[in-house]
Write a protein that holds these residues in place. Structure first.
Motif, mmCIF file in Angstrom:
data_model
loop_
_atom_site.group_PDB
_atom_site.id
_atom_site.type_symbol
_atom_site.label_atom_id
_atom_site.label_comp_id
_atom_site.label_asym_id
_atom_site.label_seq_id
_atom_site.Cartn_x
_atom_site.Cartn_y
_atom_site.Cartn_z
ATOM 1 N N UNK A 204 -9.629 9.736 -6.554
ATOM 2 C CA UNK A 204 -8.362 9.169 -6.546
ATOM 3 C C UNK A 204 -8.255 7.967 -6.142
ATOM 4 N N UNK A 205 -7.278 7.318 -6.498
ATOM 5 C CA UNK A 205 -6.771 5.901 -6.160
ATOM 6 C C UNK A 205 -6.544 5.675 -4.710
ATOM 7 N N UNK A 206 -6.655 4.554 -4.292
ATOM 8 C CA UNK A 206 -6.480 4.105 -2.841
ATOM 9 C C UNK A 206 -5.056 4.378 -2.412
ATOM 10 N N UNK A 207 -4.226 4.344 -3.144
ATOM 11 C CA UNK A 207 -2.815 4.631 -2.863
ATOM 12 C C UNK A 207 -2.487 5.905 -2.748
ATOM 13 N N UNK A 208 -3.125 6.974 -3.230
ATOM 14 C CA UNK A 208 -2.885 8.206 -3.190
ATOM 15 C C UNK A 208 -3.902 8.861 -2.099
ATOM 16 N N UNK A 209 -4.883 8.183 -1.508
ATOM 17 C CA UNK A 209 -5.804 8.825 -0.688
ATOM 18 C C UNK A 209 -5.238 8.792 0.851
ATOM 19 N N UNK A 210 -5.299 10.044 1.444
ATOM 20 C CA UNK A 210 -4.808 9.913 3.014
ATOM 21 C C UNK A 210 -5.828 9.075 3.748
ATOM 22 N N UNK A 211 -7.078 9.005 3.367
ATOM 23 C CA UNK A 211 -7.937 8.448 4.455
ATOM 24 C C UNK A 211 -7.906 6.658 4.332
ATOM 25 N N UNK A 212 -7.057 6.270 3.130
ATOM 26 C CA UNK A 212 -6.652 4.923 3.198
ATOM 27 C C UNK A 212 -5.658 4.384 4.447
ATOM 28 N N UNK A 213 -4.801 5.531 4.546
ATOM 29 C CA UNK A 213 -3.887 5.239 5.482
ATOM 30 C C UNK A 213 -4.173 5.544 6.846
ATOM 31 N N UNK A 214 -5.180 6.454 7.160
ATOM 32 C CA UNK A 214 -5.579 6.632 8.300
ATOM 33 C C UNK A 214 -6.656 5.416 8.761
ATOM 34 N N UNK A 215 -7.254 4.946 8.074
ATOM 35 C CA UNK A 215 -8.079 3.658 8.395
ATOM 36 C C UNK A 215 -7.258 2.422 8.544
ATOM 37 N N UNK A 216 -6.057 2.513 7.766
ATOM 38 C CA UNK A 216 -4.896 1.420 8.207
ATOM 39 C C UNK A 216 -4.690 1.456 9.389
ATOM 40 N N UNK A 217 -4.228 2.795 9.824
ATOM 41 C CA UNK A 217 -3.671 2.854 11.271
ATOM 42 C C UNK A 217 -4.635 2.607 12.266
ATOM 43 N N UNK B 219 -13.558 -4.476 15.589
ATOM 44 C CA UNK B 219 -12.426 -3.745 15.452
ATOM 45 C C UNK B 219 -11.095 -4.538 15.760
ATOM 46 N N UNK B 220 -11.286 -5.183 17.064
ATOM 47 C CA UNK B 220 -9.989 -5.893 17.501
ATOM 48 C C UNK B 220 -9.733 -7.095 16.540
ATOM 49 N N UNK B 221 -10.652 -7.728 16.241
ATOM 50 C CA UNK B 221 -10.547 -8.923 15.501
ATOM 51 C C UNK B 221 -9.928 -8.587 13.961
ATOM 52 N N UNK B 222 -10.645 -7.539 13.255
ATOM 53 C CA UNK B 222 -10.131 -7.244 11.945
ATOM 54 C C UNK B 222 -8.965 -6.533 11.961
ATOM 55 N N UNK B 223 -8.529 -5.850 13.220
ATOM 56 C CA UNK B 223 -7.497 -5.297 13.283
ATOM 57 C C UNK B 223 -6.130 -6.363 13.409
#
Length: 408
Positions: A5-18, A114-118
């Protein structure tokens, strides 16, 4: 076969973003104290990025922080129950407290990353979302949203309308790339240490040994019961004697009941991992095996010497299974013949011998060779695990199984 699946439709994309956006909370909290968030300059953003570093490095010294970060990473950075696409692959992230200074150092490096990339992801997220809102306002004809620097001048509304999703798509793609980067870093910085890998390998080895032991238990117990049942049923049919048939059925019932008890105990161990198993039979109950063999028509002569009660539990239990397998082999391959059994405890050794006529044992030797078959191989494995030895072969006019087990 459908592709991934494309990144737009993957739930894990948004959990990583969060997960990345949560890492930016600390820098923004520090920025409210100094230098403030009122139109910060690029230099101010540099200070904001540096301020949380000493705090997260100090937090990394607490062993429990590594466990907390590992659990968060497992949940939010890798496919799992929260994602539409699940994976059976081990994420390779440890979830136990720090056990060494090397673990603390890797945890500190993880927190800083994690802090700097976040923080970087949070700033890019804010800018691209603001740009998308500006394009939306420009497409609606709101003059306050028309920024010449961003819009490139006064364009028709439909151009702004077409450009609205572009910043959002760029944002999702950037978040997916940053998420993949942080997930890769998690495997390296939060992955198990050498000590943890060795511990996991030892645990896996113990599980495999336990499975092998359970397989041998089932083979010995059920194989013995079925062999006795077959021999007794055949003897009863051949004898055509009601009294003999009654005794054979009674022996089959008793043997079957004992096998069911063994099966229930083994299944209990499989269902209740980590809980103690029920008592396993020892040499003190060898009389039950001998009586079962006698009930099948075999003439069993047993000689027992030495204090069996002083034999250690593991040795006594394994010796019981060896005797059971030896009697089963004789009945299976030779039928109800004369069997000599000798159990002796002396000189810190347990000696077990099982003899039967060689003429009746030719089927065993011809089918499996001088070394014996699967049953003899299992007996040898049991003996080797206890530091003893077992051998089987011709001894004059008989077939002999000889086992020696150390008591210490």
């Amino acid at each position: 076969m459908p592709g991934p699946p494309l990144p737009l439709t993957r739930a894990v994309t948004y959990t990583r973003w969060l997960h990345l956006l949560v890492g930016a909370i600390l820098p923004f909290v520090c920025a409210t104290v100094y230098p403030g968030l009122d139109s910060p300059s690029p230099g101010d953003w540099g200070v904001i990025a540096v301020l949380p570093v000493p705090l997260v490095l100090a937090a990394a010294m607490a062993p429990s922080v590594r466990r907390a970060e590992g659990l968060q990473a497992r949940l939010m950075l890798f496919p799992g129950p929260h994602a539409r696409v699940t994976s059976d692959e081990d994420p390779g992230v440890s979830a136990i407290p720090s056990a060494s200074w090397a673990d603390r150092a890797r945890t500190g490096a993880w927190l800083v990353l994690r802090v700097e990339l976040g923080l970087a992801v949070a700033l890019v997220t804010g800018q691209l979302m603001a740009l998308s809102l500006s394009l939306t306002g420009a497409a609606a004809g709101e003059p306050d949203f028309a920024d010449p620097l961003l819009m490139g001048g006064s364009w028709p509304r439909w151009v702004y309308l077409l450009l609205i999703p572009v910043p959002l798509l760029v944002l999702v793609a950037g978040a997916a790339a940053a998420g993949a980067l942080i997930a890769r870093a998690a495997r390296r910085l939060l992955g198990p240490s050498v000590k943890e890998r060795l511990s996991a390998l030892e645990e896996r080895t113990e599980q495999l040994l336990e499975r092998n032991r359970i397989a041998r238990e089932l083979h010995d117990s059920l194989g013995h019961a079925l062999t006795l049942a077959v021999v007794q049923a055949g003897a009863a049919r051949s004898a055509a004697d009601p009294q003999f048939t009654d005794r054979a059925l009674e022996a089959i019932e008793e043997t079957g009941r004992a096998a069911l008890e063994d099966l229930e105990r083994v299944l209990f161990v499989l269902r209740e991992t980590g809980r103690p198993a029920g008592a396993r039979p020892t040499l003190g109950e060898a009389g039950r095996l001998l009586d079962s063999a006698r009930s099948s028509g075999a003439q069993v002569h047993a000689e027992v010497s030495g204090p069996l009660e002083h034999v250690p539990g593991p040795v006594s239990r394994e010796a019981y299974r060896m005797l059971q397998e030896a009697l089963t082999n004789v009945l299976r391959h030779a039928g109800p013949v004369r069997i000599g059994v000798r159990i002796a405890v002396a000189d810190d050794r347990l000696r077990l011998e099982v003899r039967n006529p060689l003429a009746a044992a030719t089927s065993v030797t011809s089918a499996t060779g001088a070394g014996g078959g699967r049953g003899v191989r299992g007996i040898r494995e049991r003996a080797a695990l206890l530091g003893g030895e077992a051998r089987a072969g011709r001894d004059g006019g008989q077939w002999l199984l000889h086992v020696v087990l150390p008591l210490r």
